[in-house]
Design a protein around this motif. Structure first.
Motif, PDB file in Angstrom:
ATOM      1  N   PRO A  29      79.286 140.522  72.576  1.00 28.46           N
ATOM      2  CA  PRO A  29      80.520 140.342  73.355  1.00 28.46           C
ATOM      3  C   PRO A  29      80.683 138.949  73.944  1.00 28.46           C
ATOM      4  O   PRO A  29      81.796 138.408  73.999  1.00 28.46           O
ATOM      5  N   GLN A  30      79.586 138.329  74.378  1.00 29.12           N
ATOM      6  CA  GLN A  30      79.681 136.979  74.947  1.00 29.12           C
ATOM      7  C   GLN A  30      80.111 135.970  73.884  1.00 29.12           C
ATOM      8  O   GLN A  30      80.937 135.084  74.144  1.00 29.12           O
ATOM      9  N   SER A  31      79.573 136.109  72.677  1.00 32.07           N
ATOM     10  CA  SER A  31      79.949 135.193  71.595  1.00 32.07           C
ATOM     11  C   SER A  31      81.408 135.381  71.213  1.00 32.07           C
ATOM     12  O   SER A  31      82.140 134.404  71.015  1.00 32.07           O
ATOM     13  N   LEU A  32      81.838 136.627  71.126  1.00 28.49           N
ATOM     14  CA  LEU A  32      83.228 136.886  70.773  1.00 28.49           C
ATOM     15  C   LEU A  32      84.172 136.319  71.825  1.00 28.49           C
ATOM     16  O   LEU A  32      85.214 135.734  71.505  1.00 28.49           O
ATOM     17  N   ALA A  33      83.808 136.474  73.085  1.00 25.37           N
ATOM     18  CA  ALA A  33      84.637 135.917  74.155  1.00 25.37           C
ATOM     19  C   ALA A  33      84.723 134.403  74.035  1.00 25.37           C
ATOM     20  O   ALA A  33      85.790 133.805  74.250  1.00 25.37           O
ATOM     21  N   ALA A  34      83.609 133.768  73.679  1.00 29.20           N
ATOM     22  CA  ALA A  34      83.613 132.313  73.520  1.00 29.20           C
ATOM     23  C   ALA A  34      84.485 131.901  72.345  1.00 29.20           C
ATOM     24  O   ALA A  34      85.222 130.896  72.424  1.00 29.20           O
ATOM     25  N   PHE A  35      84.428 132.626  71.238  1.00 33.60           N
ATOM     26  CA  PHE A  35      85.295 132.315  70.100  1.00 33.60           C
ATOM     27  C   PHE A  35      86.765 132.459  70.488  1.00 33.60           C
ATOM     28  O   PHE A  35      87.610 131.643  70.083  1.00 33.60           O
ATOM     29  N   ARG A  36      87.070 133.480  71.289  1.00 35.31           N
ATOM     30  CA  ARG A  36      88.481 133.704  71.662  1.00 35.31           C
ATOM     31  C   ARG A  36      89.011 132.600  72.569  1.00 35.31           C
ATOM     32  O   ARG A  36      90.218 132.389  72.653  1.00 35.31           O
ATOM     33  N   ARG A  37      88.104 131.890  73.240  1.00 32.92           N
ATOM     34  CA  ARG A  37      88.561 130.760  74.061  1.00 32.92           C
ATOM     35  C   ARG A  37      88.919 129.544  73.204  1.00 32.92           C
ATOM     36  O   ARG A  37      89.630 128.656  73.657  1.00 32.92           O
ATOM     37  N   VAL A  38      88.420 129.535  71.976  1.00 29.53           N
ATOM     38  CA  VAL A  38      88.620 128.386  71.091  1.00 29.53           C
ATOM     39  C   VAL A  38      89.714 128.639  70.071  1.00 29.53           C
ATOM     40  O   VAL A  38      90.446 127.730  69.683  1.00 29.53           O
ATOM     41  N   CYS A  39      89.841 129.890  69.642  1.00 27.98           N
ATOM     42  CA  CYS A  39      90.810 130.190  68.584  1.00 27.98           C
ATOM     43  C   CYS A  39      91.509 131.516  68.863  1.00 27.98           C
ATOM     44  O   CYS A  39      91.076 132.308  69.703  1.00 27.98           O
ATOM     45  N   ASP A  40      92.584 131.726  68.158  1.00 28.10           N
ATOM     46  CA  ASP A  40      93.346 132.976  68.259  1.00 28.10           C
ATOM     47  C   ASP A  40      92.723 133.946  67.266  1.00 28.10           C
ATOM     48  O   ASP A  40      93.051 133.928  66.077  1.00 28.10           O
ATOM     49  N   LEU A  41      91.805 134.761  67.753  1.00 32.63           N
ATOM     50  CA  LEU A  41      90.996 135.615  66.894  1.00 32.63           C
ATOM     51  C   LEU A  41      91.707 136.941  66.637  1.00 32.63           C
ATOM     52  O   LEU A  41      92.108 137.633  67.577  1.00 32.63           O
ATOM     53  N   ALA A  42      91.839 137.289  65.371  1.00 34.50           N
ATOM     54  CA  ALA A  42      92.484 138.553  65.004  1.00 34.50           C
ATOM     55  C   ALA A  42      91.695 139.728  65.562  1.00 34.50           C
ATOM     56  O   ALA A  42      90.456 139.697  65.601  1.00 34.50           O
ATOM     57  N   PRO A  43      92.363 140.773  65.998  1.00 36.36           N
ATOM     58  CA  PRO A  43      91.659 141.928  66.557  1.00 36.36           C
ATOM     59  C   PRO A  43      90.737 142.574  65.536  1.00 36.36           C
ATOM     60  O   PRO A  43      90.966 142.497  64.331  1.00 36.36           O
ATOM     61  N   PHE A  44      89.676 143.192  66.050  1.00 34.90           N
ATOM     62  CA  PHE A  44      88.788 143.971  65.197  1.00 34.90           C
ATOM     63  C   PHE A  44      89.493 145.263  64.794  1.00 34.90           C
ATOM     64  O   PHE A  44      90.470 145.654  65.446  1.00 34.90           O
ATOM     65  N   PRO A  45      89.054 145.963  63.744  1.00 36.67           N
ATOM     66  CA  PRO A  45      87.782 145.806  63.031  1.00 36.67           C
ATOM     67  C   PRO A  45      87.743 144.568  62.153  1.00 36.67           C
ATOM     68  O   PRO A  45      88.783 143.991  61.820  1.00 36.67           O
ATOM     69  N   VAL A  46      86.523 144.181  61.787  1.00 37.79           N
ATOM     70  CA  VAL A  46      86.327 143.008  60.948  1.00 37.79           C
ATOM     71  C   VAL A  46      86.864 143.279  59.550  1.00 37.79           C
ATOM     72  O   VAL A  46      87.079 144.427  59.150  1.00 37.79           O
ATOM     73  N   LEU A  47      87.062 142.204  58.809  1.00 34.68           N
ATOM     74  CA  LEU A  47      87.519 142.319  57.429  1.00 34.68           C
ATOM     75  C   LEU A  47      86.301 142.403  56.506  1.00 34.68           C
ATOM     76  O   LEU A  47      85.608 141.408  56.295  1.00 34.68           O
ATOM     77  N   ASP A  48      86.031 143.587  55.987  1.00 34.79           N
ATOM     78  CA  ASP A  48      84.950 143.737  55.018  1.00 34.79           C
ATOM     79  C   ASP A  48      85.479 144.151  53.653  1.00 34.79           C
ATOM     80  O   ASP A  48      84.719 144.290  52.701  1.00 34.79           O
ATOM     81  N   ASP A  49      86.782 144.340  53.560  1.00 33.88           N
ATOM     82  CA  ASP A  49      87.475 144.598  52.299  1.00 33.88           C
ATOM     83  C   ASP A  49      88.777 143.804  52.364  1.00 33.88           C
ATOM     84  O   ASP A  49      89.659 144.114  53.178  1.00 33.88           O
ATOM     85  N   LEU A  50      88.874 142.788  51.528  1.00 35.23           N
ATOM     86  CA  LEU A  50      90.019 141.877  51.617  1.00 35.23           C
ATOM     87  C   LEU A  50      91.181 142.308  50.738  1.00 35.23           C
ATOM     88  O   LEU A  50      92.138 141.550  50.566  1.00 35.23           O
ATOM     89  N   THR A  51      91.133 143.537  50.211  1.00 35.00           N
ATOM     90  CA  THR A  51      92.213 144.023  49.355  1.00 35.00           C
ATOM     91  C   THR A  51      93.138 145.001  50.062  1.00 35.00           C
ATOM     92  O   THR A  51      94.165 145.391  49.503  1.00 35.00           O
TER      93      THR A  51
END
Length: 343
Positions: A29-51
């Protein structure tokens, strides 16, 4: 097509593309919060199937992908669905599994956390060099069985690390870190790497030798060669047979770099010892004789980042994302022309 990094003040649209297990491990959670301060991060769930329809919707406006273990290949079809994609920040080492020719042809910038993952592998290797030189694990086993120390003044002179000769096979990121970690210790370090000349070897503080000489002269040989078509089976039976009696072969690279049958024969005969964090195949069959051989230590591919070390990968990826978003470029870029030499 060439793409360009953003400039200061820009918050790139980003998404996480990896397996859910990898995301849970690496991105706390701390890393994700730090990423969100730098970029506009798409909501989870993560992309594990790009189709999927959801993935295609996210990819439509994504500029940066934060990738990890389990990321699907970013092929031409995926790139057509991601017309704005300009960079990939990988939270692990090798990018071969997901960065395709289509990415390079578009000019997508790529960063990898291979440098961060090299440190725990080098630390494991250093520990195993020193422990095996002192024969710590074997002597602890004998101590446990006998419940008495015995006469320590009769310890064979081959036991110990003073002026032990250590061979490093390949001056990779990990190989170089092992050399660095060995500097405070009273050992001689030999190196074989066809791409390192004598001047560079001298700068590293090692002696450059041929491949046969490395195996013939060293008390311990540590393998750090990436698995490539040219390195499959590189550590052959003649090289293994040339190792001094009671020498130690350490492998944290890939099992297929070593002739597994030749290694097994030498270890079962008690002629050499082996420390194997990787094998061929991985894992070995349950009835493989090395499992019960007292001259072999087999660990479950644990030398790389695990546990709290995953945070180091996330921290490097975050630093790279921050640099890229500010227009400063990557500190740890992956270059297409270097792929032939990378794992």
């Amino acid at each position: 097509m060439t793409v360009h990094a953003p400039g200061p003040g820009h918050r790139p649209r980003a998404a996480v593309a990896m397996s859910p297990d990898a995301a849970s491990a690496v991105l706390d959670p701390q890393s994700l919060a730090a990423f969100r301060r730098v970029c506009d991060l798409a909501p989870f769930p993560v992309l594990d199937d790009l189709t999927t329809a959801r993935a295609r919707s996210v990819l439509a406006d994504v500029e940066l992908l934060i990738t990890g273990w389990g990321c699907p290949p970013l092929d031409a079809d995926v790139l057509r669905a991601a017309p704005l994609l300009r960079a990939v920040v990988h939270t692990a080492g090798s990018v071969r599994g997901h960065v395709t020719d289509a990415c390079w042809e578009r000019g997508v910038e790529v960063s990898s956390a291979a440098a961060a993952n090299a440190l725990p592998v080098a630390e494991y290797t250093l520990g195993m060099i020193l422990l095996s030189g002192k024969r710590v694990l074997e002597r602890a086993r004998d101590f446990r069985a006998a419940r008495t120390r015995g006469n320590w003044l009769r310890t064979p002179r081959g036991v110990g690390n003073y002026h032990r000769t250590v061979g490093i096979l390949s001056a990779s990121l990990i190989g170089r870190r092992v050399v660095e970690l060995l500097r405070p210790h009273d050992v001689r370090v030999l190196l074989h790497d066809p791409y390192v000349d004598e001047a560079e070897a001298a700068g590293l503080g090692v002696e450059s030798v041929s491949l046969p000489e490395l195996f013939a002269r060293c008390d311990t040989v540590s393998v750090h060669t990436p698995l490539l078509p040219t390195t499959r089976g590189l550590v052959s039976r003649p090289l293994i047979d040339a190792m001094p009696a009671d020498a130690v072969l350490i492998n944290t690279s890939r099992g297929a770099v070593i002739d597994q049958e030749a290694l097994t024969d030498a270890v079962l005969a008690g002629r050499i010892r082996a420390v194997l964090d990787v094998t061929d195949p991985e894992a070995l069959p349950p009835d493989h004789p090395l499992w019960d051989c007292e001259h072999a230590l087999i660990t479950p591919h644990l030398a790389g980042s695990e546990g709290n070390e995953w945070r180091r990968l996330a921290d490097l990826a975050l630093a790279e994302t921050t640099r890229w978003a500010a227009g400063s470029g990557f500190l740890h870029p992956v270059r297409r022309e270097r792929l032939a030499f990378l794992a």
